[in-house]
Design an enzyme around this catalytic site. Sequence first.
Site, PDB file in Angstrom:
ATOM      1  N   GLU A 214       0.795  -1.248   0.000  1.00 10.25           N
ATOM      2  CA  GLU A 214       0.000   0.000   0.000  1.00 10.25           C
ATOM      3  C   GLU A 214       0.820   1.287   0.000  1.00 10.25           C
ATOM      4  O   GLU A 214       0.500   2.228   0.737  1.00 10.25           O
ATOM      5  CB  GLU A 214      -0.975  -0.009   1.186  1.00 10.25           C
ATOM      6  N   GLU A 325      -5.911 -10.946  -1.406  1.00  8.64           N
ATOM      7  CA  GLU A 325      -6.824 -10.746  -0.268  1.00  8.64           C
ATOM      8  C   GLU A 325      -8.273 -10.685  -0.726  1.00  8.64           C
ATOM      9  O   GLU A 325      -9.032  -9.797  -0.329  1.00  8.64           O
ATOM     10  CB  GLU A 325      -6.453  -9.449   0.473  1.00  8.64           C
TER      11      GLU A 325
END
Length: 411
Positions: A214, A325
């Site tokens: 991220e 994910e």
Amino acid sequence: MKKRLLYYVGMSAMSLALMGCKGENATDPEKEPSLTVTQGAQKEGEEVSPTPMVLVEEDTTGTPPAIKDVYQELFSIGVAVGTHDVLQEYKLDVILQQFNSMTCGNEMKADSLLDRRATLESGTEESPVINFSRADIILSFAQEHGIAMRGHTLVWHSQVPRWFFTVKYSDDASAPFVTKEVMLSRMDSYIRQVMEYTNETYPGVIYAWDVVNEAIETGDGHERGLRTKDSLWYQVIGEEYIEKAFEYARAYAAEGQTLFYNDYNEFVLKKRFAIINLVKDLKEKGLIDGIGMQSHLQMSDPSLIDYEETLKKYGELGLEIQVTELDVDALDNSEETQAKLAKRYKQLFYTYKRLKESGEANITNITIWGLSDDGSWLNDETASYPVLFTQLLEAKPAFYGAIMDESIPLY
Ligand code: XIL
């Protein structure tokens, strides 16, 4: 529609309730099992009568399908787990039956591994002390049962304590940060210790690492789209931290271990553009092997077209792609919503399969972010029913969608 198979066959609902199945975020694995069950939208602490729900004692259709077998030729199928999952027998049986890859939901993040007290006692200003006790529970389970693992995650702005960045590891909220040089040494030491320990203690278990997670936030205004505002990594080291993290990880990785850049909203156009530029650069330097598409999706956003386009664009870079994910935020448990969810999963897996088979995207793993709805991170203040199994480990329509069962419509 095909008869639903319910897991875990052989264990009564009563005993499941007695084990106190709870959500990931709410569970303390050390606690004594209690009669309280957190079920979907149910509030924590609310009593649930342990009324036996009908579990199928016998499988009338033969062996239950295992999603890992369905996709054996194409990619591995993973699940995010916590210590509470692998410590509870009825859960670990389902993990072993269905999946051939695992990721720690939290146990291998910096806030789980960094040990401040031990660091103050025996660390140095350049080198913190790491405590693997929680991660060990999952890593040793994986080793014992021959399940491969994704290492998640080395460098992330979230779930890393502020004291890791301060002079003398002070936890004072106003403590000054160390210099860039000291922080690079700490990062080097952290990555080295985590990779060396796991590779020496559990050789061959971890096959891929999310080295940086991220790092893109286009809203922050940085010219390369880097996250600046809430990243202490960026603030203390500067934009170089990303490349350095990959350099260190490359140096300490075991042979064959692949290195990934992982992010969410990876299908949003601006963000996709920034991710592509970042990883192209890393690829030219030989530092990266793959892109992790987190794929926390909504029911109809992104559109399948946009999502597929993203897979193709990343695929064109010639890097591996792992869906790291996957979950789809389904806000209620009604038959209608769950039928839509099943269709969404079928469309997604259909797309993964087609792009892998056509060679358009080298997808090597799909990981579902949570074993059962109750343990999902989305099932928080507001309820969500986003994954493949119910709290009682019943295979949901979504499971049948994911295995592309003919009972689930594609359109
Ligand atoms: C989540 C975990 O599932 C939660 O239990 C925790 O409270 C917060 O983090 N992106 C990631 C994952 O890379 O590590 C996050 O996992 C979900 C978003």
